[in-house]
Design an enzyme around this catalytic site. Structure first.
Site, PDB file in Angstrom:
ATOM      1  CD  GLU A  83     -12.557  -2.130  -3.358  1.00 35.34           C
ATOM      2  OE1 GLU A  83     -13.614  -1.930  -2.746  1.00 35.34           O
ATOM      3  OE2 GLU A  83     -11.585  -1.368  -3.302  1.00 35.34           O
ATOM      4  CD  GLU A 116     -10.333   1.977  -0.695  1.00 36.44           C
ATOM      5  OE1 GLU A 116     -10.110   1.675  -1.881  1.00 36.44           O
ATOM      6  OE2 GLU A 116     -11.302   1.520  -0.048  1.00 36.44           O
ATOM      7  CG  HIS A 126      -9.004   4.801  -5.401  1.00 40.61           C
ATOM      8  ND1 HIS A 126     -10.053   5.325  -6.114  1.00 40.61           N
ATOM      9  CD2 HIS A 126      -9.519   3.748  -4.700  1.00 40.61           C
ATOM     10  CE1 HIS A 126     -11.160   4.638  -5.870  1.00 40.61           C
ATOM     11  NE2 HIS A 126     -10.851   3.673  -5.016  1.00 40.61           N
ATOM     12  CG  ASP A 178      -7.916   0.669  -4.520  1.00 40.62           C
ATOM     13  OD1 ASP A 178      -7.545   0.771  -5.707  1.00 40.62           O
ATOM     14  OD2 ASP A 178      -8.930   0.030  -4.180  1.00 40.62           O
TER      15      ASP A 178
END
Length: 265
Positions: free
Chosen positions: A243, A149, A185, A182
């Site tokens: 998340e 990630e 980000h 993600d």
């Protein structure tokens, strides 16, 4: 159709069965697990075996430690490798897809003082190739996957964009090592998140969703319609896991998220 998952810490309940009841009530299709270090995740194996036997979908685990495979300290790097292998062992045991890790978190940012890393870019890459290669090879023997990630510039200095991760994965040459994209980000690091996701498409193994402010989808300014069309364009059919931090009590704000995401997927 993509499975929409919620991370387990947001779900009330003492057991995975109780958490799963709530997850379904809130409109989710599965639960993303959190894997602590010091073999804490392995210690949960009886509980997780029971949950898997009862049909609770737990496709992925997100590692929850303070040091990772890119650590400056050699002992911490080795421990991170051992812990990641243990997470993968558990996921294989319960029929999961895989485990994700960043290169590092909170260790160093070249956007904050002292601005100069104690390790060169070349040394960073060597360390990551070694660690990802070891854990990825272990994943391959188990039939599961390792997801790298990228994190934003304020949390990590080594792997910040999807193409950074893809470059490492190409050099490692293992199908068991893929990218975890993600949206939070990406919102910071990618000049064009949709184009970056398209370019990395063949290497995407997992997706995590949170809004531009790190809250649940719908609380910020990410273009979820564009996100959904891009996910369809790359043919990604795996889980999408929330998340995020929350803008209010979980029971009040989380049920809207799967509705929002499914509108565009």
């Amino acid at each position: 159709m993509n499975m929409i998952c919620v991370q387990e810490q947001h779900l009330p309940g003492e057991s995975m069965e109780e958490k799963w009841d709530i997850a379904q009530e809130w409109g989710f299709d599965g639960i993303e697990l959190r894997g602590k270090g010091d073999f804490g995740f392995r210690e949960r194996l009886p509980e997780l075996r029971r949950a898997a036997a009862r049909g609770i979908p737990m496709p992925t685990v997100c590692v929850e430690m303070m040091h990772f495979i890119g650590a400056f300290d050699a002992e911490q790097r080795q421990d991170a490798i051992v812990q990641m292998k243990s997470l993968l062992d558990v996921m294989a045991e319960i029929g999961g897809r895989g485990a994700m890790t960043p290169a590092s978190y909170g260790m160093f940012s070249d956007r904050l003082p002292p601005f100069v890393s104690p390790r060169s870019t070349e040394e960073d890459r060597k360390v990551l190739i070694d660690g990802l290669g070891q854990v990825g090879a272990h994943a391959a023997t188990l039939g599961v996957e390792l997801y790298l990630e990228p994190l934003n510039r304020y949390e990590n200095h080594m792997v910040r964009r999807l193409d950074d991760a893809v470059s490492l994965i190409k050099e490692i040459g293992l199908d068991s090592v893929k990218v975890a994209a993600d949206t939070y980000h990406m919102n910071i690091e990618e000049a064009d998140p949709a184009a970056a996701l398209l370019a990395a498409g063949p290497y995407i193994g997992h997706v995590q969703a949170s809004d531009s402010n790190r809250l649940e989808p719908g609380s910020g300014h990410i273009d979820w319609a564009l996100f959904g069309s891009t996910i369809r364009a790359i043919g990604y059919t795996g889980p999408i896991a929330l998340e995020s931090r929350l803008s209010g009590p979980a029971q009040d704000v989380l049920p809207a998220s799967p509705v929002l995401l499914r509108r565009f997927l």
